[in-house]
Design a protein around this motif. Structure first.
Motif, PDB file in Angstrom:
ATOM      1  N   SER A  74     -11.685  -0.879  -8.685  1.00  0.00           N
ATOM      2  CA  SER A  74     -11.033  -2.083  -9.175  1.00  0.00           C
ATOM      3  C   SER A  74     -12.060  -3.191  -9.315  1.00  0.00           C
ATOM      4  N   GLN A  75     -11.724  -4.199 -10.114  1.00  0.00           N
ATOM      5  CA  GLN A  75     -12.579  -5.382 -10.223  1.00  0.00           C
ATOM      6  C   GLN A  75     -12.573  -6.156  -8.915  1.00  0.00           C
ATOM      7  N   ASN A  76     -11.455  -6.073  -8.174  1.00  0.00           N
ATOM      8  CA  ASN A  76     -11.320  -6.788  -6.917  1.00  0.00           C
ATOM      9  C   ASN A  76     -11.986  -5.973  -5.800  1.00  0.00           C
ATOM     10  N   PRO A  77     -12.974  -6.544  -5.124  1.00  0.00           N
ATOM     11  CA  PRO A  77     -13.651  -5.789  -4.067  1.00  0.00           C
ATOM     12  C   PRO A  77     -12.823  -5.633  -2.792  1.00  0.00           C
ATOM     13  N   VAL A  78     -11.750  -6.414  -2.643  1.00  0.00           N
ATOM     14  CA  VAL A  78     -10.899  -6.320  -1.460  1.00  0.00           C
ATOM     15  C   VAL A  78      -9.576  -5.688  -1.884  1.00  0.00           C
ATOM     16  N   GLN A  79      -9.266  -4.558  -1.260  1.00  0.00           N
ATOM     17  CA  GLN A  79      -8.011  -3.876  -1.547  1.00  0.00           C
ATOM     18  C   GLN A  79      -7.393  -3.409  -0.240  1.00  0.00           C
ATOM     19  N   TYR A  80      -6.086  -3.303  -0.231  1.00  0.00           N
ATOM     20  CA  TYR A  80      -5.357  -2.861   0.951  1.00  0.00           C
ATOM     21  C   TYR A  80      -4.727  -1.505   0.661  1.00  0.00           C
ATOM     22  N   PHE A  81      -4.582  -0.709   1.713  1.00  0.00           N
ATOM     23  CA  PHE A  81      -3.900   0.568   1.570  1.00  0.00           C
ATOM     24  C   PHE A  81      -3.193   0.885   2.871  1.00  0.00           C
ATOM     25  N   ASP A  82      -2.148   1.685   2.765  1.00  0.00           N
ATOM     26  CA  ASP A  82      -1.370   2.061   3.930  1.00  0.00           C
ATOM     27  C   ASP A  82      -2.108   3.178   4.655  1.00  0.00           C
ATOM     28  N   SER A  83      -2.456   2.928   5.885  1.00  0.00           N
ATOM     29  CA  SER A  83      -3.167   3.902   6.700  1.00  0.00           C
ATOM     30  C   SER A  83      -2.353   4.192   7.947  1.00  0.00           C
ATOM     31  N   PRO A  84      -2.311   5.439   8.379  1.00  0.00           N
ATOM     32  CA  PRO A  84      -1.572   5.738   9.608  1.00  0.00           C
ATOM     33  C   PRO A  84      -2.134   5.012  10.829  1.00  0.00           C
ATOM     34  N   PHE A  85      -3.364   4.544  10.752  1.00  0.00           N
ATOM     35  CA  PHE A  85      -3.984   3.862  11.886  1.00  0.00           C
ATOM     36  C   PHE A  85      -3.575   2.398  11.978  1.00  0.00           C
ATOM     37  N   ASP A  86      -3.027   1.852  10.906  1.00  0.00           N
ATOM     38  CA  ASP A  86      -2.614   0.448  10.891  1.00  0.00           C
ATOM     39  C   ASP A  86      -1.140   0.259  11.164  1.00  0.00           C
ATOM     40  N   ARG A  87      -0.424   1.326  11.402  1.00  0.00           N
ATOM     41  CA  ARG A  87       1.009   1.209  11.630  1.00  0.00           C
ATOM     42  C   ARG A  87       1.280   0.635  13.024  1.00  0.00           C
ATOM     43  N   THR A  88       2.341  -0.153  13.105  1.00  0.00           N
ATOM     44  CA  THR A  88       2.787  -0.715  14.381  1.00  0.00           C
ATOM     45  C   THR A  88       4.277  -0.434  14.523  1.00  0.00           C
ATOM     46  N   ASN A  89       4.820  -0.696  15.682  1.00  0.00           N
ATOM     47  CA  ASN A  89       6.245  -0.493  15.889  1.00  0.00           C
ATOM     48  C   ASN A  89       7.034  -1.651  15.297  1.00  0.00           C
ATOM     49  N   CYS A  90       8.205  -1.330  14.779  1.00  0.00           N
ATOM     50  CA  CYS A  90       9.114  -2.332  14.224  1.00  0.00           C
ATOM     51  C   CYS A  90       9.432  -3.356  15.316  1.00  0.00           C
ATOM     52  N   ALA A  91       9.389  -4.637  14.946  1.00  0.00           N
ATOM     53  CA  ALA A  91       9.604  -5.714  15.910  1.00  0.00           C
ATOM     54  C   ALA A  91      11.050  -5.807  16.396  1.00  0.00           C
ATOM     55  N   CYS A  92      11.967  -5.059  15.790  1.00  0.00           N
ATOM     56  CA  CYS A  92      13.362  -5.107  16.253  1.00  0.00           C
ATOM     57  C   CYS A  92      13.533  -4.322  17.546  1.00  0.00           C
ATOM     58  N   GLY A  93      12.567  -3.448  17.848  1.00  0.00           N
ATOM     59  CA  GLY A  93      12.650  -2.663  19.067  1.00  0.00           C
ATOM     60  C   GLY A  93      13.195  -1.261  18.869  1.00  0.00           C
ATOM     61  N   CYS A  94      13.407  -0.847  17.609  1.00  0.00           N
ATOM     62  CA  CYS A  94      13.973   0.481  17.348  1.00  0.00           C
ATOM     63  C   CYS A  94      12.990   1.605  17.652  1.00  0.00           C
ATOM     64  N   GLY A  95      11.694   1.283  17.678  1.00  0.00           N
ATOM     65  CA  GLY A  95      10.675   2.297  17.964  1.00  0.00           C
ATOM     66  C   GLY A  95      10.094   2.962  16.732  1.00  0.00           C
ATOM     67  N   ASP A  96      10.656   2.705  15.537  1.00  0.00           N
ATOM     68  CA  ASP A  96      10.109   3.281  14.311  1.00  0.00           C
ATOM     69  C   ASP A  96       8.849   2.524  13.902  1.00  0.00           C
TER      70      ASP A  96
END
Length: 141
Positions: A74-96
């Motif tokens: 891409s022309q943009n040098p900064v890009q985001y992607f979904d990685s399994p290492f960046d996942r966190t738990n849902c803040a509602c407390g469901c555990g997903d």
């Protein structure tokens, strides 16, 4: 590579929620960093990533370094992607798990709010409690 890649990027607020950064050259990931913090914007609005360079044996390093970049060119040098290492738990407390950059799964923010309203005894008691404790005083409709 760290010195060249960590600084002076136009990074939005999403960057503040990222845990890792990978740096690529010629389409191959050559460096993985665990982000410690990202600087406040300089006068040009650019920010610097500060972190720890990851080594072999770290799961993020082992998955990405030496492999094809997980994002398209891409022309943009900064890009985001979904990685399994960046996942966190849902803040509602469901555990997903939720992807990076999100606090809740869709609709779970409303579930969390309504659970708290119920704890106080309903909408009207919640509003009375909120208005009494909110530092700016009563909420305006």
């Amino acid at each position: 590579m760290y010195a060249a890649g960590n600084g002076r990027w136009k990074l939005g607020t999403r960057a503040d929620r990222e845990r890792y950064a990978v740096f690529s050259a010629m389409g191959i990931v050559v460096l993985a960093v665990e982000i410690d913090h990202i600087s406040d914007p300089d006068p040009d609005g650019r920010r610097t990533i500060h972190g720890t360079i990851l080594k072999p044996g770290n799961p993020v390093y082992d998955k990405y370094v030496g492999s094809e970049s997980p994002v398209d060119k891409s022309q943009n040098p900064v890009q985001y992607f979904d990685s399994p290492f960046d996942r966190t738990n849902c803040a509602c407390g469901c555990g997903d798990e939720v992807p990076s950059g999100r606090d809740f799964l869709p609709g779970h923010d409303q579930i969390a709010i309504h659970q708290r309203v119920k704890l106080v005894g309903g909408v009207l008691p919640f509003m009375d409690w909120f208005d009494a404790t909110w530092p700016e005083g009563k909420a305006k409709a």
